[in-house]
Design a protein around this motif. Structure first.
Motif, PDB file in Angstrom:
ATOM      1  N   ALA A  29      10.759  10.118   0.825  1.00 36.76           N
ATOM      2  CA  ALA A  29      11.378   8.948   0.185  1.00 36.76           C
ATOM      3  C   ALA A  29      10.651   7.597   0.762  1.00 36.76           C
ATOM      4  CB  ALA A  29      12.864   9.236   0.289  1.00 36.76           C
ATOM      5  N   GLN A  30      10.651   7.653   2.099  1.00 34.76           N
ATOM      6  CA  GLN A  30       9.778   6.562   2.949  1.00 34.76           C
ATOM      7  C   GLN A  30       8.307   6.514   2.366  1.00 34.76           C
ATOM      8  OE1 GLN A  30      11.383   6.946   6.790  1.00 34.76           O
ATOM      9  NE2 GLN A  30      10.185   5.401   7.284  1.00 34.76           N
ATOM     10  N   ALA A  31       7.638   7.783   2.388  1.00 38.67           N
ATOM     11  CA  ALA A  31       6.218   7.877   1.899  1.00 38.67           C
ATOM     12  C   ALA A  31       6.027   7.145   0.595  1.00 38.67           C
ATOM     13  CB  ALA A  31       5.816   9.266   2.137  1.00 38.67           C
ATOM     14  N   ARG A  32       7.056   7.627  -0.383  1.00 40.90           N
ATOM     15  CA  ARG A  32       6.853   6.946  -1.712  1.00 40.90           C
ATOM     16  C   ARG A  32       6.725   5.398  -1.695  1.00 40.90           C
ATOM     17  NH1 ARG A  32      10.514  11.188  -2.826  1.00 40.90           N
ATOM     18  NH2 ARG A  32       9.424  13.182  -3.593  1.00 40.90           N
ATOM     19  N   LEU A  33       7.513   4.843  -0.869  1.00 43.75           N
ATOM     20  CA  LEU A  33       7.657   3.748  -0.774  1.00 43.75           C
ATOM     21  C   LEU A  33       6.246   2.685  -0.181  1.00 43.75           C
ATOM     22  CD1 LEU A  33      11.053   2.713   1.000  1.00 43.75           C
ATOM     23  CD2 LEU A  33      10.518   2.650  -1.713  1.00 43.75           C
ATOM     24  N   GLY A  34       5.544   3.451   0.555  1.00 43.28           N
ATOM     25  CA  GLY A  34       4.298   2.905   1.019  1.00 43.28           C
ATOM     26  C   GLY A  34       4.529   1.640   1.767  1.00 43.28           C
ATOM     27  N   VAL A  35       5.416   1.544   2.601  1.00 40.23           N
ATOM     28  CA  VAL A  35       5.712   0.339   3.553  1.00 40.23           C
ATOM     29  C   VAL A  35       5.637   0.794   4.812  1.00 40.23           C
ATOM     30  CG1 VAL A  35       7.185  -1.397   3.889  1.00 40.23           C
ATOM     31  CG2 VAL A  35       7.155  -0.703   1.407  1.00 40.23           C
ATOM     32  N   PHE A  36       4.972   0.201   5.460  1.00 38.02           N
ATOM     33  CA  PHE A  36       5.061   0.641   7.156  1.00 38.02           C
ATOM     34  C   PHE A  36       5.147  -0.629   8.013  1.00 38.02           C
ATOM     35  CE2 PHE A  36       2.066   3.556   4.758  1.00 38.02           C
ATOM     36  CZ  PHE A  36       2.808   4.625   4.528  1.00 38.02           C
ATOM     37  N   PRO A  37       5.617  -0.421   9.288  1.00 42.47           N
ATOM     38  CA  PRO A  37       5.835  -1.375  10.227  1.00 42.47           C
ATOM     39  C   PRO A  37       4.851  -2.241  10.163  1.00 42.47           C
ATOM     40  CG  PRO A  37       6.682   0.647  11.110  1.00 42.47           C
ATOM     41  CD  PRO A  37       5.761   1.143   9.864  1.00 42.47           C
ATOM     42  N   LEU A  38       4.984  -3.542  10.440  1.00 41.59           N
ATOM     43  CA  LEU A  38       4.174  -4.664  10.636  1.00 41.59           C
ATOM     44  C   LEU A  38       3.624  -4.857  11.791  1.00 41.59           C
ATOM     45  CD1 LEU A  38       5.281  -7.887   8.762  1.00 41.59           C
ATOM     46  CD2 LEU A  38       3.115  -6.840   8.473  1.00 41.59           C
ATOM     47  N   ALA A  49       1.863  -8.477   3.807  1.00 39.91           N
ATOM     48  CA  ALA A  49       2.754  -8.405   4.721  1.00 39.91           C
ATOM     49  C   ALA A  49       3.994  -8.991   4.006  1.00 39.91           C
ATOM     50  CB  ALA A  49       2.402  -9.331   5.659  1.00 39.91           C
ATOM     51  N   ARG A  50       5.295  -8.240   3.890  1.00 37.16           N
ATOM     52  CA  ARG A  50       6.554  -8.631   3.501  1.00 37.16           C
ATOM     53  C   ARG A  50       7.451  -8.605   4.473  1.00 37.16           C
ATOM     54  NH1 ARG A  50       6.259  -7.869  -2.081  1.00 37.16           N
ATOM     55  NH2 ARG A  50       4.542  -9.138  -2.888  1.00 37.16           N
ATOM     56  N   TYR A  51       8.705  -9.390   4.449  1.00 36.76           N
ATOM     57  CA  TYR A  51       9.728  -9.210   5.617  1.00 36.76           C
ATOM     58  C   TYR A  51       9.973  -7.886   5.862  1.00 36.76           C
ATOM     59  CZ  TYR A  51      12.870  -7.762   1.709  1.00 36.76           C
ATOM     60  OH  TYR A  51      13.488  -6.878   0.702  1.00 36.76           O
ATOM     61  N   ASP A  52      10.040  -6.762   4.884  1.00 41.91           N
ATOM     62  CA  ASP A  52      10.263  -5.296   5.038  1.00 41.91           C
ATOM     63  C   ASP A  52       9.266  -4.615   5.661  1.00 41.91           C
ATOM     64  OD1 ASP A  52       8.961  -5.402   2.588  1.00 41.91           O
ATOM     65  OD2 ASP A  52      10.307  -3.780   1.913  1.00 41.91           O
ATOM     66  N   GLY A  53       8.070  -5.265   5.932  1.00 40.76           N
ATOM     67  CA  GLY A  53       6.991  -4.327   6.377  1.00 40.76           C
ATOM     68  C   GLY A  53       5.728  -4.512   5.642  1.00 40.76           C
ATOM     69  N   ALA A  54       4.682  -3.781   5.944  1.00 42.40           N
ATOM     70  CA  ALA A  54       3.290  -4.046   5.372  1.00 42.40           C
ATOM     71  C   ALA A  54       3.289  -3.025   4.294  1.00 42.40           C
ATOM     72  CB  ALA A  54       2.215  -3.623   6.198  1.00 42.40           C
ATOM     73  N   ARG A  55       3.342  -3.680   2.830  1.00 45.81           N
ATOM     74  CA  ARG A  55       3.384  -2.954   1.564  1.00 45.81           C
ATOM     75  C   ARG A  55       2.002  -2.721   1.172  1.00 45.81           C
ATOM     76  NH1 ARG A  55       7.369  -2.298  -2.271  1.00 45.81           N
ATOM     77  NH2 ARG A  55       8.947  -3.258  -0.647  1.00 45.81           N
ATOM     78  N   PHE A  56       1.768  -1.186   0.938  1.00 45.31           N
ATOM     79  CA  PHE A  56       0.346  -0.922   0.620  1.00 45.31           C
ATOM     80  C   PHE A  56       0.127  -0.994  -0.915  1.00 45.31           C
ATOM     81  CE2 PHE A  56      -2.048  -0.070   4.401  1.00 45.31           C
ATOM     82  CZ  PHE A  56      -1.359  -0.593   5.277  1.00 45.31           C
ATOM     83  N   ALA A  57      -1.079  -1.120  -1.407  1.00 42.01           N
ATOM     84  CA  ALA A  57      -1.543  -1.258  -2.553  1.00 42.01           C
ATOM     85  C   ALA A  57      -1.000  -0.101  -3.319  1.00 42.01           C
ATOM     86  CB  ALA A  57      -3.025  -1.569  -2.588  1.00 42.01           C
ATOM     87  N   ARG A  58      -0.156  -0.594  -4.335  1.00 43.78           N
ATOM     88  CA  ARG A  58       0.570   0.496  -5.551  1.00 43.78           C
ATOM     89  C   ARG A  58      -0.700   1.610  -5.972  1.00 43.78           C
ATOM     90  NH1 ARG A  58       4.730   1.608  -4.146  1.00 43.78           N
ATOM     91  NH2 ARG A  58       4.359   3.414  -5.233  1.00 43.78           N
TER      92      ARG A  58
END
Ligand SMILES: C[S@@+](CC[C@H](N)C(=O)[O-])C[C@H]1O[C@@H](n2cnc3c(N)ncnc32)[C@H](O)[C@@H]1O
Length: 281
Positions: free
Chosen positions: A151-160, A185-194
Protein backbone atom coordinates in the motif's frame (compact mmCIF):
# COMPACT_ATOMS: atom_id res chain seq x y z
CA UNK A 1 30.00 -26.33 34.00
CA UNK A 2 26.27 -26.96 34.12
CA UNK A 3 25.28 -23.54 32.80
CA UNK A 4 26.04 -23.96 29.08
CA UNK A 5 23.96 -27.16 29.02
CA UNK A 6 21.06 -25.36 30.68
CA UNK A 7 21.37 -22.52 28.19
CA UNK A 8 21.49 -25.11 25.40
CA UNK A 9 18.33 -26.76 26.70
CA UNK A 10 16.64 -23.40 27.05
CA UNK A 11 17.43 -22.54 23.44
CA UNK A 12 16.23 -25.95 22.29
CA UNK A 13 12.96 -25.49 24.13
CA UNK A 14 12.58 -22.02 22.67
CA UNK A 15 13.24 -23.53 19.23
CA UNK A 16 10.43 -26.05 19.74
CA UNK A 17 8.05 -23.34 20.96
CA UNK A 18 8.85 -21.23 17.92
CA UNK A 19 8.20 -24.24 15.66
CA UNK A 20 4.76 -24.64 17.28
CA UNK A 21 4.08 -20.94 16.90
CA UNK A 22 4.96 -21.06 13.20
CA UNK A 23 2.81 -24.17 12.73
CA UNK A 24 -0.12 -22.33 14.33
CA UNK A 25 0.40 -19.25 12.13
CA UNK A 26 0.53 -21.44 9.05
CA UNK A 27 -2.75 -23.17 9.93
CA UNK A 28 -4.60 -20.04 11.00
CA UNK A 29 -3.33 -17.46 8.48
CA UNK A 30 -1.62 -19.47 5.71
CA UNK A 31 1.72 -17.63 6.10
CA UNK A 32 4.53 -20.15 6.09
CA UNK A 33 7.64 -19.04 7.97
CA UNK A 34 8.65 -22.59 8.95
CA UNK A 35 11.76 -22.56 6.82
CA UNK A 36 13.00 -19.05 7.56
CA UNK A 37 16.51 -18.83 9.03
CA UNK A 38 16.19 -19.75 12.76
CA UNK A 39 18.50 -17.11 14.29
CA UNK A 40 16.71 -14.23 12.62
CA UNK A 41 13.28 -15.75 13.47
CA UNK A 42 14.26 -16.00 17.13
CA UNK A 43 15.26 -12.33 17.29
CA UNK A 44 12.05 -11.16 15.68
CA UNK A 45 9.75 -13.33 17.78
CA UNK A 46 11.46 -11.97 20.91
CA UNK A 47 11.00 -8.43 19.63
CA UNK A 48 7.26 -9.03 19.10
CA UNK A 49 6.99 -10.53 22.60
CA UNK A 50 8.44 -7.27 23.97
CA UNK A 51 6.13 -5.24 21.74
CA UNK A 52 3.04 -7.13 22.95
CA UNK A 53 4.33 -7.16 26.55
CA UNK A 54 4.12 -10.93 26.96
CA UNK A 55 6.65 -13.13 28.72
CA UNK A 56 6.27 -16.42 26.85
CA UNK A 57 6.03 -17.62 23.29
CA UNK A 58 2.82 -19.49 24.06
CA UNK A 59 1.25 -16.24 25.37
CA UNK A 60 2.24 -14.58 22.10
CA UNK A 61 0.76 -17.50 20.16
CA UNK A 62 -2.48 -17.21 22.09
CA UNK A 63 -2.68 -13.50 21.34
CA UNK A 64 -1.97 -13.71 17.69
CA UNK A 65 -4.21 -16.65 16.91
CA UNK A 66 -7.12 -14.61 18.25
CA UNK A 67 -6.19 -11.17 17.02
CA UNK A 68 -5.27 -10.61 13.36
CA UNK A 69 -3.85 -7.17 14.30
CA UNK A 70 -1.12 -8.93 16.31
CA UNK A 71 -0.42 -11.16 13.31
CA UNK A 72 -0.13 -8.06 11.14
CA UNK A 73 2.45 -6.60 13.53
CA UNK A 74 4.42 -9.86 13.67
CA UNK A 75 4.34 -9.96 9.88
CA UNK A 76 5.96 -6.55 9.80
CA UNK A 77 8.67 -7.77 12.22
CA UNK A 78 9.29 -10.97 10.31
CA UNK A 79 9.38 -9.47 6.91
CA UNK A 80 12.24 -6.95 7.51
CA UNK A 81 11.22 -4.20 5.17
CA UNK A 82 14.44 -2.18 5.19
CA UNK A 83 15.11 -0.82 1.72
CA UNK A 84 16.45 2.25 -0.10
CA UNK A 85 16.43 3.90 -3.49
CA UNK A 86 19.37 2.79 -5.66
CA UNK A 87 20.48 0.53 -2.81
CA UNK A 88 23.95 -0.88 -3.62
CA UNK A 89 24.46 1.59 -6.49
CA UNK A 90 27.01 -0.63 -8.29
CA UNK A 91 24.18 -3.09 -8.94
CA UNK A 92 22.41 -0.45 -11.04
CA UNK A 93 25.62 0.35 -12.94
CA UNK A 94 25.88 -3.33 -13.84
CA UNK A 95 22.17 -3.48 -14.70
CA UNK A 96 22.67 -0.60 -17.16
CA UNK A 97 25.70 -2.28 -18.73
CA UNK A 98 24.60 -5.90 -18.82
CA UNK A 99 20.81 -6.06 -18.73
CA UNK A 100 19.66 -2.93 -20.56
CA UNK A 101 21.34 -3.94 -23.91
CA UNK A 102 19.46 -7.26 -23.75
CA UNK A 103 16.17 -5.48 -22.98
CA UNK A 104 16.70 -3.26 -26.03
CA UNK A 105 16.51 -6.33 -28.27
CA UNK A 106 12.93 -7.07 -27.14
CA UNK A 107 9.87 -5.20 -28.42
CA UNK A 108 8.37 -5.66 -24.95
CA UNK A 109 9.72 -7.02 -21.67
CA UNK A 110 8.39 -8.05 -18.28
CA UNK A 111 10.31 -7.53 -15.03
CA UNK A 112 9.44 -9.06 -11.68
CA UNK A 113 10.64 -7.33 -8.52
CA UNK A 114 10.04 -10.04 -5.89
CA UNK A 115 10.03 -8.79 -2.29
CA UNK A 116 9.67 -5.15 -3.31
CA UNK A 117 8.93 -3.85 0.21
CA UNK A 118 7.80 -0.18 0.17
CA UNK A 119 8.76 0.25 -3.49
CA UNK A 120 12.05 2.19 -3.44
CA UNK A 121 13.76 -0.45 -5.61
CA UNK A 122 10.87 -0.41 -8.09
CA UNK A 123 10.94 3.37 -8.52
CA UNK A 124 14.74 3.20 -8.91
CA UNK A 125 14.40 0.66 -11.74
CA UNK A 126 11.62 2.71 -13.32
CA UNK A 127 13.87 5.80 -13.32
CA UNK A 128 16.76 3.83 -14.81
CA UNK A 129 14.56 2.34 -17.53
CA UNK A 130 13.03 5.73 -18.31
CA UNK A 131 16.52 7.22 -18.71
CA UNK A 132 17.46 4.39 -21.05
CA UNK A 133 14.36 5.12 -23.17
CA UNK A 134 12.79 1.76 -22.30
CA UNK A 135 10.00 2.70 -19.92
CA UNK A 136 7.19 2.40 -22.51
CA UNK A 137 8.38 -1.10 -23.46
CA UNK A 138 8.64 -2.58 -20.02
CA UNK A 139 6.10 -3.66 -17.46
CA UNK A 140 7.15 -4.23 -13.86
CA UNK A 141 5.34 -6.68 -11.59
CA UNK A 142 6.27 -5.77 -8.03
CA UNK A 143 5.26 -8.24 -5.35
CA UNK A 144 5.62 -8.73 -1.62
CA UNK A 145 4.10 -10.99 1.03
CA UNK A 146 3.08 -7.96 3.03
CA UNK A 147 0.01 -5.95 1.96
CA UNK A 148 0.90 -3.01 4.24
CA UNK A 149 4.21 -2.31 2.48
CA UNK A 150 2.54 -2.67 -0.92
CA UNK A 151 0.00 0.00 0.00
CA UNK A 152 2.89 2.33 0.78
CA UNK A 153 4.68 1.39 -2.44
CA UNK A 154 1.60 2.28 -4.50
CA UNK A 155 1.66 5.81 -3.04
CA UNK A 156 5.22 6.47 -4.25
CA UNK A 157 5.92 8.86 -1.38
CA UNK A 158 9.26 8.47 0.40
CA UNK A 159 10.74 10.32 3.39
CA UNK A 160 12.09 13.74 2.48
CA UNK A 161 15.04 13.38 4.82
CA UNK A 162 16.27 10.45 2.74
CA UNK A 163 16.54 12.43 -0.47
CA UNK A 164 20.14 13.51 0.09
CA UNK A 165 21.28 9.90 0.56
CA UNK A 166 19.18 8.74 -2.43
CA UNK A 167 20.60 11.51 -4.62
CA UNK A 168 24.12 10.27 -3.79
CA UNK A 169 23.08 6.69 -4.54
CA UNK A 170 21.48 7.79 -7.81
CA UNK A 171 24.67 9.52 -8.94
CA UNK A 172 26.82 6.53 -7.98
CA UNK A 173 24.34 4.30 -9.83
CA UNK A 174 25.12 6.20 -13.05
CA UNK A 175 22.09 8.54 -13.01
CA UNK A 176 22.29 11.12 -15.78
CA UNK A 177 19.82 13.79 -14.68
CA UNK A 178 19.12 15.86 -11.64
CA UNK A 179 17.48 13.49 -9.14
CA UNK A 180 15.11 16.19 -7.86
CA UNK A 181 13.38 16.21 -11.27
CA UNK A 182 11.69 12.96 -10.30
CA UNK A 183 9.83 14.11 -7.21
CA UNK A 184 7.94 16.99 -5.69
CA UNK A 185 8.60 17.84 -2.06
CA UNK A 186 5.31 17.88 -0.12
CA UNK A 187 4.50 18.07 3.57
CA UNK A 188 4.10 14.29 3.70
CA UNK A 189 7.33 13.48 1.87
CA UNK A 190 8.90 13.30 -1.56
CA UNK A 191 6.13 12.40 -3.99
CA UNK A 192 7.52 10.61 -7.05
CA UNK A 193 6.19 11.26 -10.56
CA UNK A 194 2.96 9.33 -11.25
CA UNK A 195 4.27 8.23 -14.67
CA UNK A 196 6.90 6.12 -12.90
CA UNK A 197 4.21 3.96 -11.35
CA UNK A 198 2.08 3.70 -14.47
CA UNK A 199 3.90 0.66 -15.85
CA UNK A 200 3.93 -1.10 -12.49
CA UNK A 201 1.53 -3.71 -11.14
CA UNK A 202 1.83 -4.05 -7.36
CA UNK A 203 0.42 -7.32 -6.01
CA UNK A 204 0.65 -9.61 -3.03
CA UNK A 205 2.59 -12.81 -3.72
CA UNK A 206 4.16 -15.22 -1.27
CA UNK A 207 7.44 -16.71 -2.50
CA UNK A 208 7.06 -19.61 -0.08
CA UNK A 209 3.65 -20.85 -1.09
CA UNK A 210 2.47 -19.17 -4.32
CA UNK A 211 3.15 -20.45 -7.81
CA UNK A 212 4.66 -18.85 -10.91
CA UNK A 213 2.22 -16.33 -12.39
CA UNK A 214 3.83 -15.07 -15.60
CA UNK A 215 6.92 -15.35 -17.77
CA UNK A 216 9.61 -12.74 -17.18
CA UNK A 217 12.71 -11.45 -18.93
CA UNK A 218 14.22 -10.18 -15.69
CA UNK A 219 13.60 -11.11 -12.07
CA UNK A 220 15.18 -9.16 -9.24
CA UNK A 221 14.95 -10.56 -5.73
CA UNK A 222 17.47 -8.70 -3.61
CA UNK A 223 17.86 -8.96 0.15
CA UNK A 224 14.95 -11.38 0.55
CA UNK A 225 16.38 -14.91 0.35
CA UNK A 226 18.94 -14.16 3.09
CA UNK A 227 16.09 -14.69 5.54
CA UNK A 228 15.29 -18.15 4.15
CA UNK A 229 16.97 -21.45 5.12
CA UNK A 230 18.73 -23.28 2.28
CA UNK A 231 15.91 -25.72 1.29
CA UNK A 232 13.50 -22.82 1.01
CA UNK A 233 16.01 -20.78 -1.02
CA UNK A 234 16.24 -23.72 -3.39
CA UNK A 235 12.48 -23.90 -3.74
CA UNK A 236 12.40 -20.21 -4.64
CA UNK A 237 15.27 -20.66 -7.13
CA UNK A 238 13.03 -23.26 -8.80
CA UNK A 239 10.14 -20.81 -8.86
CA UNK A 240 12.39 -18.21 -10.51
CA UNK A 241 13.68 -20.76 -13.00
CA UNK A 242 10.08 -21.63 -13.97
CA UNK A 243 9.17 -17.94 -14.21
CA UNK A 244 12.09 -16.84 -16.42
CA UNK A 245 12.06 -16.90 -20.21
CA UNK A 246 15.13 -18.50 -21.84
CA UNK A 247 18.09 -16.09 -21.58
CA UNK A 248 16.21 -14.17 -18.91
CA UNK A 249 18.23 -12.63 -16.07
CA UNK A 250 17.98 -13.33 -12.36
CA UNK A 251 19.36 -10.58 -10.12
CA UNK A 252 20.02 -11.44 -6.49
CA UNK A 253 21.33 -9.28 -3.66
CA UNK A 254 24.99 -9.04 -2.76
CA UNK A 255 24.76 -11.71 -0.06
CA UNK A 256 22.73 -14.16 -2.14
CA UNK A 257 23.67 -16.62 -4.82
CA UNK A 258 22.39 -19.39 -7.02
CA UNK A 259 25.77 -21.15 -6.70
CA UNK A 260 25.71 -24.48 -4.85
CA UNK A 261 21.96 -24.71 -5.51
CA UNK A 262 20.56 -27.57 -7.66
CA UNK A 263 19.56 -24.89 -10.19
CA UNK A 264 23.10 -23.59 -10.65
CA UNK A 265 23.73 -25.58 -13.90
CA UNK A 266 20.76 -23.85 -15.55
CA UNK A 267 22.36 -20.43 -15.11
CA UNK A 268 25.46 -18.65 -16.37
CA UNK A 269 27.11 -15.91 -14.32
CA UNK A 270 26.64 -12.53 -16.01
CA UNK A 271 28.26 -10.55 -13.20
CA UNK A 272 29.71 -12.47 -10.26
CA UNK A 273 30.07 -9.42 -8.02
CA UNK A 274 26.59 -8.02 -8.63
CA UNK A 275 24.98 -11.47 -8.62
CA UNK A 276 23.44 -11.38 -12.08
CA UNK A 277 22.67 -14.80 -13.55
CA UNK A 278 21.35 -15.67 -16.99
CA UNK A 279 19.11 -18.66 -17.62
CA UNK A 280 20.80 -20.71 -20.33
CA UNK A 281 19.06 -24.06 -20.26
C1 LIG B 1 14.74 -6.37 3.15
S1 LIG B 1 13.35 -6.19 2.12
C2 LIG B 1 14.11 -6.06 0.54
C3 LIG B 1 13.51 -4.94 -0.28
C4 LIG B 1 14.22 -4.71 -1.61
N1 LIG B 1 14.19 -5.86 -2.46
C5 LIG B 1 15.64 -4.24 -1.39
O1 LIG B 1 16.57 -4.97 -1.74
O2 LIG B 1 15.82 -3.14 -0.88
C6 LIG B 1 12.69 -7.85 2.13
C7 LIG B 1 11.26 -7.95 1.65
O3 LIG B 1 10.94 -9.32 1.39
C8 LIG B 1 9.59 -9.53 1.73
N2 LIG B 1 9.34 -10.96 1.97
C9 LIG B 1 9.72 -11.71 3.03
N3 LIG B 1 9.24 -12.95 2.92
C10 LIG B 1 8.57 -13.00 1.74
C11 LIG B 1 7.84 -14.01 1.06
N4 LIG B 1 7.71 -15.22 1.57
N5 LIG B 1 7.24 -13.70 -0.13
C12 LIG B 1 7.36 -12.45 -0.65
N6 LIG B 1 8.03 -11.44 -0.05
C13 LIG B 1 8.62 -11.71 1.13
C14 LIG B 1 9.42 -8.70 2.98
O4 LIG B 1 8.06 -8.41 3.23
C15 LIG B 1 10.26 -7.46 2.67
O5 LIG B 1 9.48 -6.42 2.16
Amino acid sequence: MALPVERGEELELEGIEIELLLEGIHRRYGFDFRQYAPASLRRRVRRRMDGEKVETISALQNLLLHDPAVMERLLLDLSVNVTAMFRDPSFFVSFREKVVPMLRTYPFARLWVAGCSTGEEVYSLAILLAEEGLWDRVRIYATDINEAVLAQARLGVFPLDKMQEYTQNYIRAGGTRSFSEYYVARYDGARFARELAEGVVFAQHNLVSDAAFNEFNVITCRNVLIYFAQPLQERVHGLFYDSLAMFGVLALGQKETIRFSPHEPSFEELDAEERLFKKVR
